[in-house]
Design a protein around this motif. Structure first.
Motif, short mmCIF file in Angstrom:
data_model
loop_
_atom_site.label_atom_id
_atom_site.label_comp_id
_atom_site.label_asym_id
_atom_site.label_seq_id
_atom_site.Cartn_x
_atom_site.Cartn_y
_atom_site.Cartn_z
N ASP A 1 0.86 -1.02 -0.01
CA ASP A 1 -0.09 0.07 -0.04
C ASP A 1 0.85 1.26 0.03
N ARG B 1 -4.87 4.14 -3.62
CA ARG B 1 -6.52 4.63 -3.82
C ARG B 1 -6.64 5.72 -4.95
N PHE C 1 -14.29 4.72 1.89
CA PHE C 1 -13.63 3.43 1.82
C PHE C 1 -13.91 2.73 0.46
N GLU C 2 -12.75 2.26 -0.16
CA GLU C 2 -12.89 1.33 -1.19
C GLU C 2 -11.73 0.01 -1.15
N VAL C 3 -12.49 -1.06 -1.45
CA VAL C 3 -11.52 -2.03 -1.41
C VAL C 3 -10.51 -2.15 -2.84
N ARG D 1 -4.72 -5.34 -2.00
CA ARG D 1 -4.41 -5.00 -0.72
C ARG D 1 -5.14 -5.87 0.14
N TRP D 2 -6.53 -6.17 -0.04
CA TRP D 2 -7.45 -6.99 0.78
C TRP D 2 -6.87 -8.23 1.07
N GLU E 1 -4.84 -7.57 4.32
CA GLU E 1 -5.91 -7.58 5.33
C GLU E 1 -6.57 -8.67 5.78
N ARG E 2 -6.93 -9.47 4.93
CA ARG E 2 -7.88 -10.57 5.28
C ARG E 2 -6.92 -11.66 6.29
#
Length: 150
Positions: A64, A88, A95-97, A101-102, A105-106
């Motif tokens: 990120d 972004r 908020f935006e997925v 990056r997700w 985070e997961r």
């Protein structure tokens, strides 16, 4: 010897930070736990310094925007990988997925489900790192052999 908790003014947190490197499906490759006083870019260097010797086939790393700047060139020179920053979109408010990056985070959410990792209970950063590895091993074993209820 216990290491003192420190403060990160940017994120406004006490304690420690976890930097993880995961594969494209979110399985843990590396973790480094360090003082919260160390900036994210410097913490990333601690992780990425281990990449070159352990993962010789790795060519691309997504990160990120906190890991941008001079770190991109450092990774290119020292690790011999491409560090691609996932940013972004400026036109999106809130908020935006973000793609890729997700996954990280997961993975952090998966390991934080372990009670021992929900807070910073450990006196040493090495112990924190070991528990992160144990949490991911436990998760992978459960997926290999799920328990049947009933």
């Amino acid at each position: 010897m216990a290491q003192p908790l420190t403060f990160d003014g940017g994120k406004k947190i006490n304690g420690r930070k976890r930097h993880i490197l995961v594969d494209t499906i979110g399985l843990l490759l590396l973790v480094v736990v360090h003082s919260a006083a160390i900036q994210d870019r410097d913490g990333a260097r601690l992780v990425l310094a281990k990449v070159r010797e352990r993962f010789t086939r790795l060519r691309l790393i997504w990160a990120d925007s906190a890991y941008g700047g001079q770190l991109v060139e450092w990774v290119k020179e020292q690790v011999r990988c491409v560090l691609e920053i996932i940013r972004r979109r400026e036109e999106v408010a809130g908020f935006e997925v973000l793609p890729r990056r997700w996954v990280v985070e997961r993975s952090l959410a998966w390991i934080s489900r372990c009670r021992r990792l929900s807070k910073d209970y450990e006196a040493r950063t090495e112990s924190s790192e070991a528990y992160v590895y144990l949490a991911m091993i436990h998760l992978m074993l459960k997926r290999l052999k799920p328990t049947t209820s009933g």
